[in-house]
Design a protein around this motif. Sequence first.
Motif, PDB file in Angstrom:
ATOM      1  N   THR A   7       0.779  -1.248   0.067  1.00 17.84           N
ATOM      2  CA  THR A   7      -0.039   0.258  -0.029  1.00 17.84           C
ATOM      3  C   THR A   7       0.884   1.158  -0.073  1.00 17.84           C
ATOM      4  OG1 THR A   7      -1.616  -1.124   1.178  1.00 17.84           O
ATOM      5  CG2 THR A   7      -1.848   1.214   1.234  1.00 17.84           C
ATOM      6  N   ASP A   8       1.662   1.422   0.936  1.00 17.37           N
ATOM      7  CA  ASP A   8       2.526   2.496   0.900  1.00 17.37           C
ATOM      8  C   ASP A   8       3.512   2.599  -0.169  1.00 17.37           C
ATOM      9  OD1 ASP A   8       1.350   3.854   3.466  1.00 17.37           O
ATOM     10  OD2 ASP A   8       2.484   2.360   4.796  1.00 17.37           O
ATOM     11  N   LYS A  10       3.315   1.462  -3.001  1.00 21.25           N
ATOM     12  CA  LYS A  10       2.710   1.916  -4.335  1.00 21.25           C
ATOM     13  C   LYS A  10       2.320   3.353  -4.365  1.00 21.25           C
ATOM     14  CE  LYS A  10       1.086  -2.295  -6.360  1.00 21.25           C
ATOM     15  NZ  LYS A  10      -0.070  -2.981  -6.772  1.00 21.25           N
ATOM     16  N   LYS A  11       2.011   3.856  -3.308  1.00 20.06           N
ATOM     17  CA  LYS A  11       1.651   5.272  -3.350  1.00 20.06           C
ATOM     18  C   LYS A  11       2.920   6.300  -3.517  1.00 20.06           C
ATOM     19  CE  LYS A  11       1.054   6.938   0.768  1.00 20.06           C
ATOM     20  NZ  LYS A  11       0.654   7.371   2.262  1.00 20.06           N
ATOM     21  N   LEU A  13       5.424   5.132  -5.124  1.00 21.04           N
ATOM     22  CA  LEU A  13       6.141   4.919  -6.567  1.00 21.04           C
ATOM     23  C   LEU A  13       5.043   5.729  -7.507  1.00 21.04           C
ATOM     24  CD1 LEU A  13       6.791   0.980  -6.387  1.00 21.04           C
ATOM     25  CD2 LEU A  13       8.372   2.799  -6.922  1.00 21.04           C
ATOM     26  N   LYS A  14       3.883   6.042  -7.198  1.00 20.58           N
ATOM     27  CA  LYS A  14       2.993   6.620  -8.125  1.00 20.58           C
ATOM     28  C   LYS A  14       3.546   7.667  -9.050  1.00 20.58           C
ATOM     29  CE  LYS A  14      -1.755   7.290  -8.363  1.00 20.58           C
ATOM     30  NZ  LYS A  14      -2.907   6.300  -8.193  1.00 20.58           N
ATOM     31  N   PRO A  15       4.473   8.610  -8.543  1.00 23.54           N
ATOM     32  CA  PRO A  15       4.975   9.689  -9.370  1.00 23.54           C
ATOM     33  C   PRO A  15       5.970   9.388 -10.455  1.00 23.54           C
ATOM     34  CG  PRO A  15       5.152  10.312  -7.103  1.00 23.54           C
ATOM     35  CD  PRO A  15       4.883   8.868  -7.010  1.00 23.54           C
ATOM     36  N   PRO A  18       5.675   4.023 -15.318  1.00 31.06           N
ATOM     37  CA  PRO A  18       5.296   2.485 -15.323  1.00 31.06           C
ATOM     38  C   PRO A  18       6.399   1.662 -15.405  1.00 31.06           C
ATOM     39  CG  PRO A  18       3.781   3.618 -16.574  1.00 31.06           C
ATOM     40  CD  PRO A  18       4.757   4.565 -16.336  1.00 31.06           C
ATOM     41  N   GLN A  21       8.304   1.814 -12.127  1.00 32.87           N
ATOM     42  CA  GLN A  21       7.676   1.096 -11.184  1.00 32.87           C
ATOM     43  C   GLN A  21       7.942  -0.312 -11.189  1.00 32.87           C
ATOM     44  OE1 GLN A  21       3.677   2.279 -10.567  1.00 32.87           O
ATOM     45  NE2 GLN A  21       3.928   4.586 -11.322  1.00 32.87           N
ATOM     46  N   GLU A  22       7.797  -0.838 -12.380  1.00 31.11           N
ATOM     47  CA  GLU A  22       7.911  -2.162 -12.603  1.00 31.11           C
ATOM     48  C   GLU A  22       9.135  -2.920 -12.329  1.00 31.11           C
ATOM     49  OE1 GLU A  22       7.696  -4.739 -16.921  1.00 31.11           O
ATOM     50  OE2 GLU A  22       5.907  -3.295 -16.633  1.00 31.11           O
ATOM     51  N   ASP A  44      10.901   7.846   1.811  1.00 26.20           N
ATOM     52  CA  ASP A  44      10.431   8.510   0.685  1.00 26.20           C
ATOM     53  C   ASP A  44      10.956   9.959   0.994  1.00 26.20           C
ATOM     54  OD1 ASP A  44       8.833   9.138  -1.563  1.00 26.20           O
ATOM     55  OD2 ASP A  44       7.160   9.775  -0.459  1.00 26.20           O
TER      56      ASP A  44
END
Length: 156
Positions: A7-8, A10-11, A13-15, A18, A21-22, A44
């Motif tokens: 959860t945290d 992914k939040k 990594l959002k900026p 893709p 992130q992958e 972060d």
Amino acid sequence: MAYQDLTDLKKFLKPFPPEVQETALWLRDFVWKLYPKSNELIYDNYNALAFGWSPTDRVGHVFCNIAIGRTSLNVHFGFYWGSQIADPEKKLIGNGNQYRYILVKDSKEFPKTYMKKLVKEAFVNSMLKVKDPKQIIEGKTIVKSISSVKRSKKTK
């Protein structure tokens, strides 16, 4: 296959694009599969998103980590105490007092077999730094810091 709560992460990594992130999540799974009882420490920060694995909740015991530069978007697979582990193939970058890393463009180019050997040595080195066995905890994802301000990529 994720071993801990995403959860945290992914939040955080959002900026990032893709493909970054992958790559980061693939590397994360690589480490969790090898060391499922270790702890993931997430930072972060202003310049980078970094997350590393430790037998405790202390950054000084981190044996390997992933760092993503906010402006460069480079993905590092690194070793907090990299200067203290053998690198016979000289794949690691860095010449400071401790941190060493490789740049990871994608999972296909990642030298898995070689990195497994280095991670194993780094883990042993990390365990030697734990002075009190009571500090050892297992399998937690811990957000250690969140910078309220993040460095942004300069636009031309």
